[in-house]
Design an enzyme around this catalytic site. Structure first.
Site, PDB file in Angstrom:
ATOM      1  N   CYS A 167      -6.923   0.907   3.933  1.00 30.52           N
ATOM      2  CA  CYS A 167      -5.867   1.602   4.682  1.00 30.52           C
ATOM      3  C   CYS A 167      -5.446   2.926   4.061  1.00 30.52           C
ATOM      4  O   CYS A 167      -4.681   3.679   4.673  1.00 30.52           O
ATOM      5  CB  CYS A 167      -4.638   0.706   4.809  1.00 30.52           C
ATOM      6  SG  CYS A 167      -5.009  -0.974   5.287  1.00 30.52           S
ATOM      7  N   HIS A 306       4.430   3.047   4.843  1.00 32.20           N
ATOM      8  CA  HIS A 306       3.192   2.350   5.201  1.00 32.20           C
ATOM      9  C   HIS A 306       3.514   1.234   6.189  1.00 32.20           C
ATOM     10  O   HIS A 306       2.774   1.052   7.154  1.00 32.20           O
ATOM     11  CB  HIS A 306       2.526   1.802   3.945  1.00 32.20           C
ATOM     12  CG  HIS A 306       1.199   1.174   4.194  1.00 32.20           C
ATOM     13  ND1 HIS A 306       0.131   1.882   4.706  1.00 32.20           N
ATOM     14  CD2 HIS A 306       0.755  -0.105   4.008  1.00 32.20           C
ATOM     15  CE1 HIS A 306      -0.913   1.068   4.831  1.00 32.20           C
ATOM     16  NE2 HIS A 306      -0.562  -0.138   4.413  1.00 32.20           N
ATOM     17  N   GLU A 317       7.262  -2.467  -0.501  1.00 34.17           N
ATOM     18  CA  GLU A 317       7.381  -1.023  -0.309  1.00 34.17           C
ATOM     19  C   GLU A 317       8.826  -0.562  -0.420  1.00 34.17           C
ATOM     20  O   GLU A 317       9.122   0.465  -1.049  1.00 34.17           O
ATOM     21  CB  GLU A 317       6.804  -0.610   1.046  1.00 34.17           C
ATOM     22  CG  GLU A 317       6.857   0.897   1.267  1.00 34.17           C
ATOM     23  CD  GLU A 317       6.093   1.367   2.486  1.00 34.17           C
ATOM     24  OE1 GLU A 317       5.876   2.576   2.639  1.00 34.17           O
ATOM     25  OE2 GLU A 317       5.711   0.503   3.320  1.00 34.17           O
ATOM     26  N   LYS A 338       3.896   2.770  12.596  1.00 39.29           N
ATOM     27  CA  LYS A 338       2.917   1.778  13.048  1.00 39.29           C
ATOM     28  C   LYS A 338       3.514   0.851  14.090  1.00 39.29           C
ATOM     29  O   LYS A 338       2.781   0.203  14.842  1.00 39.29           O
ATOM     30  CB  LYS A 338       2.403   0.948  11.862  1.00 39.29           C
ATOM     31  CG  LYS A 338       1.443   1.684  10.932  1.00 39.29           C
ATOM     32  CD  LYS A 338       0.900   0.733   9.872  1.00 39.29           C
ATOM     33  CE  LYS A 338      -0.061   1.431   8.918  1.00 39.29           C
ATOM     34  NZ  LYS A 338       0.625   2.334   7.975  1.00 39.29           N
ATOM     35  N   HIS A 343      -1.814  -0.069  13.589  1.00 41.13           N
ATOM     36  CA  HIS A 343      -2.460   0.109  12.281  1.00 41.13           C
ATOM     37  C   HIS A 343      -3.911   0.515  12.531  1.00 41.13           C
ATOM     38  O   HIS A 343      -4.715  -0.300  12.995  1.00 41.13           O
ATOM     39  CB  HIS A 343      -2.388  -1.188  11.489  1.00 41.13           C
ATOM     40  CG  HIS A 343      -2.687  -1.019  10.026  1.00 41.13           C
ATOM     41  ND1 HIS A 343      -3.351   0.070   9.520  1.00 41.13           N
ATOM     42  CD2 HIS A 343      -2.427  -1.821   8.949  1.00 41.13           C
ATOM     43  CE1 HIS A 343      -3.480  -0.049   8.209  1.00 41.13           C
ATOM     44  NE2 HIS A 343      -2.927  -1.187   7.848  1.00 41.13           N
ATOM     45  N   PHE A 404      -5.266  -2.566   0.813  1.00 48.26           N
ATOM     46  CA  PHE A 404      -5.929  -3.684   0.159  1.00 48.26           C
ATOM     47  C   PHE A 404      -6.847  -3.117  -0.919  1.00 48.26           C
ATOM     48  O   PHE A 404      -7.420  -2.041  -0.772  1.00 48.26           O
ATOM     49  CB  PHE A 404      -6.759  -4.477   1.160  1.00 48.26           C
ATOM     50  CG  PHE A 404      -5.970  -5.483   1.965  1.00 48.26           C
ATOM     51  CD1 PHE A 404      -4.599  -5.597   1.836  1.00 48.26           C
ATOM     52  CD2 PHE A 404      -6.612  -6.318   2.865  1.00 48.26           C
ATOM     53  CE1 PHE A 404      -3.872  -6.523   2.570  1.00 48.26           C
ATOM     54  CE2 PHE A 404      -5.907  -7.255   3.610  1.00 48.26           C
ATOM     55  CZ  PHE A 404      -4.536  -7.352   3.464  1.00 48.26           C
TER      56      PHE A 404
END
Length: 419
Positions: A167, A306, A317, A338, A343, A404
């Site tokens: 991502c 994010h 976050e 998002k 996403h 990730f």
């Protein structure tokens, strides 16, 4: 070493709403979701999931049939966004002897690349019994297809490469392109990202991780709810976004429009777990971006988070933002767009960089949709934007991308000069 200022002179985006870049931002500002219910005819079990499609995008109409047929859809989306950005920057597609572009380049981001081409080929071989595949299969499926096509079409003779870091792919691509312009290695870099997440195996793999938000035709538009107590997971999508980054003096000398400025880039690795985010790693990326930009937390007027709407990711976050911004965190405007555009995996950093640059240019910030009255106590401590805000005195902003694998990237932007 002398550091050059880096202007954003072109912005391109394939919008899931079907309009141009300004329309895209206006829809986000209004809190309008582009998420719809996807129901396919795939066997043995159709895909049935909330999803974001760019349904109005016609690759052959935009790119021409010969070029479009050379590309998988992720490359078509990326090439179309790149053409938009290049045109907005006022640069011709073709070069002449006086405009060699030998040092100009392209750095792109994608997580999945042409995986759909390989999946389609496997189906042809195993399910339909074909013995041969299209001779275009390799060039359609390679992850560096977008930067290769862009470099060919626009005559860019400098660095041409792609980044794949889940991502964070396109945020890293933008950051590395920014560094090349700032250092003097290139006067112009085209950068961004694109991905198409509709491959059958991809959706099924994400479902197996139990991080996908459920939804049907009625509930899909509100399926993605970052920072909400009742959040149920992420929503995948497709898209492409591009930026033309240019040395400030070079842009000024040719009378180019300046839509914003990239001033910092911070990257880090959590170095702890493949899928569990680390507050420490995110803090280091945030602080690195601020330091690189010569900014302090009080300078930041907006953070595009994010914010994927996963149970574990969202609170981490917010914890990182609270640690970096300290007492000022409660006054820090934060939103996760998002919730509306989904996403896009490797394209997420690019589309959110565009949102952040537009927020500074338009002095307005989009909300986290579907969040009012739902904030998870574990995600409190910042100024969550529940409705779009206009006429905000924004000077600088951050865009977060946390992937990730523990790859973290944060981009810092400054507002353009008044027009």
């Amino acid at each position: 070493m002398h550091r050059r200022r880096v202007a954003i002179t072109g912005i391109g985006l394939i919008s899931p709403y079907g309009g141009d870049v300004d329309d895209f931002f206006d829809r986000l500002l209004a809190g309008e979701s582009a998420v719809r219910h996807l129901l396919t005819e795939d066997l043995p079990r159709p895909l049935s999931t909330p999803f974001v499609n760019c349904q109005a995008f016609d690759a052959e109409a935009v790119l021409g049939k010969p070029l479009a047929l050379m590309m998988e859809r992720f490359a078509q989306l990326g090439m179309a966004a790149a053409f938009q950005a290049w045109e907005q920057a006022g640069l011709p597609r073709k070069t002449d002897a006086a405009d060699a572009r030998d040092g100009w380049g392209c750095i792109w981001g994608t997580a999945l690349g042409g995986l759909s081409a390989h999946e389609r080929g496997s189906r042809e071989l195993w399910l339909k019994g074909r013995e041969r595949l299209s001779p275009l299969s390799v060039v359609q499926g390679m992850n560096n297809a977008v930067n290769a096509h862009i470099s060919i079409q626009l005559g860019l003779g400098g660095m041409s490469t792609s980044h794949t870091a889940a991502c964070a792919s396109s945020a890293i691509a933008i950051g590395e392109a920014f560094r090349r312009v700032r250092s003097g290695d290139a006067d112009v870099m085209l950068t961004g990202g694109s991905d198409v997440c509709q491959a059958y195996g991809v959706v099924r793999a994400w479902e197996a991780m139990r991080v996908m938000a459920p939804g049907d035709a009625q509930t899909a538009p509100v399926a993605c709810r970052p920072f909400a107590a009742d959040r149920a997971g992420l929503v995948l999508g497709e898209g492409g976004a591009a930026l033309v980054l240019e040395a400030w003096d070079h842009a000024v000398d040719r009378g180019a429009p300046i839509h914003g400025e990239i001033v910092g880039y911070g990257a880090s690795c959590d170095r702890s777990h493949l899928v569990r985010p680390s507050c420490d790693g995110q803090v280091r990326a945030l602080r690195a971006a601020l330091a690189d930009a010569g900014l302090v937390p009080a300078d930041i007027g907006y953070v595009n988070a994010h914010g994927t709407a996963t149970a574990e990711g969202d609170p981490v976050e917010i914890s990182a933002l609270r640690e970096v911004f300290g007492e000022g965190a409660r006054r820090l405007p934060v939103s996760a767009t998002k919730s509306m555009h989904g996403h896009l995996l490797g394209a997420s950093g690019a589309i959110e960089a565009v949102v952040t640059a537009l927020a500074l240019r338009k002095q307005a910030v989009p909300p986290t949709a579907h969040l009012a009255g739902r904030i998870d106590p574990a995600c409190e401590g910042v100024d969550h934007i529940l409705q779009g805000r206009r006429q905000e005195p924004l000077q600088a902003a951050l865009s977060n991308s946390f992937a990730f694998g523990g790859s973290n990237a944060v981009l810092a932007f400054r507002a353009p000069p008044p027009r």
